[in-house]
Motif scaffolding. Structure first.
Motif, PDB file in Angstrom:
ATOM      1  N   SER A   1       0.836  -1.207   0.000  1.00  0.00           N
ATOM      2  CA  SER A   1       0.000   0.000   0.000  1.00  0.00           C
ATOM      3  C   SER A   1       0.866   1.250   0.000  1.00  0.00           C
ATOM      4  O   SER A   1       0.550   2.244  -0.669  1.00  0.00           O
ATOM      5  N   CYS A   2       1.977   1.200   0.711  1.00  0.00           N
ATOM      6  CA  CYS A   2       2.919   2.321   0.751  1.00  0.00           C
ATOM      7  C   CYS A   2       3.543   2.544  -0.621  1.00  0.00           C
ATOM      8  O   CYS A   2       3.681   3.694  -1.067  1.00  0.00           O
ATOM      9  N   TYR A   3       3.905   1.473  -1.294  1.00  0.00           N
ATOM     10  CA  TYR A   3       4.477   1.575  -2.641  1.00  0.00           C
ATOM     11  C   TYR A   3       3.492   2.265  -3.593  1.00  0.00           C
ATOM     12  O   TYR A   3       3.870   3.160  -4.368  1.00  0.00           O
ATOM     13  N   ILE A   4       2.232   1.837  -3.550  1.00  0.00           N
ATOM     14  CA  ILE A   4       1.204   2.423  -4.425  1.00  0.00           C
ATOM     15  C   ILE A   4       0.990   3.894  -4.065  1.00  0.00           C
ATOM     16  O   ILE A   4       0.899   4.760  -4.952  1.00  0.00           O
ATOM     17  N   PHE A   5       0.924   4.178  -2.765  1.00  0.00           N
ATOM     18  CA  PHE A   5       0.721   5.541  -2.278  1.00  0.00           C
ATOM     19  C   PHE A   5       1.839   6.465  -2.774  1.00  0.00           C
ATOM     20  O   PHE A   5       1.582   7.550  -3.310  1.00  0.00           O
ATOM     21  N   CYS A   6       3.083   6.030  -2.612  1.00  0.00           N
ATOM     22  CA  CYS A   6       4.234   6.846  -3.013  1.00  0.00           C
ATOM     23  C   CYS A   6       4.324   7.007  -4.530  1.00  0.00           C
ATOM     24  O   CYS A   6       4.763   8.049  -5.028  1.00  0.00           O
ATOM     25  N   THR A   7       3.902   5.966  -5.266  1.00  0.00           N
ATOM     26  CA  THR A   7       3.901   6.039  -6.727  1.00  0.00           C
ATOM     27  C   THR A   7       2.913   7.087  -7.215  1.00  0.00           C
ATOM     28  O   THR A   7       3.227   7.898  -8.102  1.00  0.00           O
ATOM     29  N   VAL A   8       1.717   7.083  -6.631  1.00  0.00           N
ATOM     30  CA  VAL A   8       0.707   8.086  -6.999  1.00  0.00           C
ATOM     31  C   VAL A   8       1.193   9.489  -6.634  1.00  0.00           C
ATOM     32  O   VAL A   8       1.046  10.440  -7.415  1.00  0.00           O
ATOM     33  N   MET A   9       1.798   9.632  -5.453  1.00  0.00           N
ATOM     34  CA  MET A   9       2.301  10.940  -5.028  1.00  0.00           C
ATOM     35  C   MET A   9       3.440  11.400  -5.938  1.00  0.00           C
ATOM     36  O   MET A   9       3.538  12.589  -6.268  1.00  0.00           O
ATOM     37  N   GLY A  10       4.296  10.470  -6.358  1.00  0.00           N
ATOM     38  CA  GLY A  10       5.368  10.809  -7.286  1.00  0.00           C
ATOM     39  C   GLY A  10       4.830  11.262  -8.635  1.00  0.00           C
ATOM     40  O   GLY A  10       5.336  12.220  -9.237  1.00  0.00           O
ATOM     41  N   LEU A  11       3.785  10.584  -9.107  1.00  0.00           N
ATOM     42  CA  LEU A  11       3.152  10.970 -10.369  1.00  0.00           C
ATOM     43  C   LEU A  11       2.584  12.386 -10.264  1.00  0.00           C
ATOM     44  O   LEU A  11       2.773  13.216 -11.157  1.00  0.00           O
ATOM     45  N   LEU A  12       1.899  12.688  -9.156  1.00  0.00           N
ATOM     46  CA  LEU A  12       1.295  14.010  -8.964  1.00  0.00           C
ATOM     47  C   LEU A  12       2.358  15.100  -8.850  1.00  0.00           C
ATOM     48  O   LEU A  12       2.178  16.209  -9.359  1.00  0.00           O
ATOM     49  N   SER A  13       3.482  14.775  -8.184  1.00  0.00           N
ATOM     50  CA  SER A  13       4.534  15.779  -7.990  1.00  0.00           C
ATOM     51  C   SER A  13       5.208  16.163  -9.302  1.00  0.00           C
ATOM     52  O   SER A  13       5.752  17.261  -9.431  1.00  0.00           O
ATOM     53  N   ILE A  14       5.176  15.271 -10.296  1.00  0.00           N
ATOM     54  CA  ILE A  14       5.719  15.594 -11.619  1.00  0.00           C
ATOM     55  C   ILE A  14       4.640  16.227 -12.493  1.00  0.00           C
ATOM     56  O   ILE A  14       4.906  17.172 -13.249  1.00  0.00           O
ATOM     57  N   CYS A  15       3.410  15.729 -12.370  1.00  0.00           N
ATOM     58  CA  CYS A  15       2.307  16.225 -13.187  1.00  0.00           C
ATOM     59  C   CYS A  15       2.037  17.711 -12.931  1.00  0.00           C
ATOM     60  O   CYS A  15       1.698  18.459 -13.861  1.00  0.00           O
ATOM     61  N   SER A  16       2.216  18.144 -11.689  1.00  0.00           N
ATOM     62  CA  SER A  16       1.945  19.540 -11.337  1.00  0.00           C
ATOM     63  C   SER A  16       2.833  20.521 -12.121  1.00  0.00           C
ATOM     64  O   SER A  16       2.314  21.423 -12.797  1.00  0.00           O
ATOM     65  N   PRO A  17       4.164  20.389 -12.100  1.00  0.00           N
ATOM     66  CA  PRO A  17       4.989  21.320 -12.883  1.00  0.00           C
ATOM     67  C   PRO A  17       4.853  21.144 -14.389  1.00  0.00           C
ATOM     68  O   PRO A  17       4.960  22.122 -15.139  1.00  0.00           O
ATOM     69  N   VAL A  18       4.620  19.907 -14.854  1.00  0.00           N
ATOM     70  CA  VAL A  18       4.441  19.690 -16.299  1.00  0.00           C
ATOM     71  C   VAL A  18       3.185  20.419 -16.788  1.00  0.00           C
ATOM     72  O   VAL A  18       3.178  21.014 -17.878  1.00  0.00           O
ATOM     73  N   THR A  19       2.130  20.415 -15.978  1.00  0.00           N
ATOM     74  CA  THR A  19       0.910  21.146 -16.333  1.00  0.00           C
ATOM     75  C   THR A  19       1.172  22.645 -16.373  1.00  0.00           C
ATOM     76  O   THR A  19       0.641  23.361 -17.236  1.00  0.00           O
ATOM     77  N   LEU A  20       1.999  23.138 -15.461  1.00  0.00           N
ATOM     78  CA  LEU A  20       2.366  24.557 -15.470  1.00  0.00           C
ATOM     79  C   LEU A  20       3.074  24.938 -16.772  1.00  0.00           C
ATOM     80  O   LEU A  20       2.823  26.005 -17.345  1.00  0.00           O
ATOM     81  N   VAL A  21       3.957  24.065 -17.221  1.00  0.00           N
ATOM     82  CA  VAL A  21       4.660  24.314 -18.493  1.00  0.00           C
ATOM     83  C   VAL A  21       3.655  24.354 -19.645  1.00  0.00           C
ATOM     84  O   VAL A  21       3.740  25.211 -20.529  1.00  0.00           O
TER      85      VAL A  21
END
Length: 325
Positions: free
Chosen positions: A88-108
């Motif tokens: 569950s931790c692996y899945i949680f961190c994977t989703v959080m990692g995806l969001l942390s990259i998606c946020s700046p990419v959307t800004l670009v």
């Protein structure tokens, strides 16, 4: 005996401080989630916000809100030492990692949309078509998922079978036990940050050139777009500064535990929470059209309509003008 008692008191004080600071963070996170939620609600309620600019803005609000929530849950879990299953931790961190990259990419992507609107106005409608907008969103999520999914697969592969049923206090460190994987993640994110920063910088330069050659009637909107790109650049820099915060935490931990705690919470507020505040500022408050609709729904619309005897509560124009003026 005295040293043991002092050590126990010191640990108790440290734990109490961590819990108090984490509770303080909850107040700010709650306020920001409410504001972002209200803006998402406003976007969903009005058909006029279905163009590329506002769709990207709505995605930023959604991603930032989800990222704030995930980061906050990680903070609370660490502060109160809450154990969850490692998968569950692996899945949680994977989703959080995806969001942390998606946020700046959307800004670009938002900066590029402003570039097209200002520098290529005749092609803006064709480039920002509904089909291209959907394709753009798919590209953003696809690019954002590459690094997190790779880390998830490698971490899962390197996890010993006897550790699959273990419970851990969840954080990114749980997935990055393999040294080369941690270095690869840091390097790839830094490279991505440089690419995004160069893209935003070139967009700023081109819009600035367009602003100097624009006619008097177009200068105002052009300079407004320029300020928007500057704010997005600041947001991008602050958001990606989280890449260096682990190194700062390690250095402060070697000096003093309380210094480490204070710096860690300061970094969390400055580089995780504060950048999430800028999206509502850039479009939610600076964009007059969206601000009018937001203020209408913030004051529950119905109250405004009843007070001024507006019969058609579905018509926003009259109620909004009264609410503001």
């Amino acid at each position: 005996m005295n040293s043991t008692a002092n050590s126990s008191l010191g640990n108790t004080f440290i734990l109490k401080t961590i819990k108090e600071k984490s509770l303080t963070v909850q107040v700010l996170v709650g306020i920001l989630l409410y504001v972002n939620g209200l803006m998402i609600f406003t976007f969903l309620k009005k058909e006029t916000f279905r163009d590329t600019r506002y769709i990207l803005f709505a995605q930023t609000l959604f991603v930032d809100s989800a990222l704030m929530l995930f980061a906050d849950l990680t903070l609370v879990g660490s502060a109160y030492e809450l154990f969850i299953h490692i998968i569950s931790c692996y899945i949680f961190c994977t989703v959080m990692g995806l969001l942390s990259i998606c946020s700046p990419v959307t800004l670009v992507a938002m900066c590029l949309e402003r570039y097209v609107a200002i520098c290529l106005p005749l092609r803006h409608a064709s480039i920002s078509s509904p089909k291209n907008t959907i394709n753009g969103l798919l590209i953003i999520w696809g690019v954002s998922s590459v690094i997190p999914l790779f880390i998830f697969i490698v971490s899962f592969t390197y996890t010993p079978p006897n550790a699959m049923n273990s419970y851990v206090v969840c954080s990114n460190d749980v997935m990055l036990t393999v040294k080369w994987l941690a270095e690869m993640r840091a390097t790839s994110q830094q490279l991505l940050f440089v690419i995004m920063l160069c893209t935003v910088g070139s967009t700023y330069i081109k819009i600035m050139v367009a602003a100097k050659s624009a006619s008097a009637e177009n200068k105002k909107s052009t300079y407004k777009g320029l300020r928007t790109v500057i704010l997005h650049g600041l947001q991008l820099i602050l958001g990606m500064m989280q890449l260096i915060t682990p190194y700062i935490d390690i250095l402060t931990l070697k000096v003093d535990v309380m210094l480490f705690i204070n710096v860690k919470f300061s970094n969390f507020m400055l580089f995780w929470i504060f950048p999430r505040c800028l999206s509502p500022l850039v479009y939610g408050l600076r964009d007059k059209k969206f601000y009018n609709a937001l203020k209408y729904y913030a004051f529950c619309g119905i109250y405004v309509c009843k007070k001024h005897k507006i019969k058609d509560s579905k018509t926003i124009r009259g109620a909004v003008s009264i609410a503001i003026y």
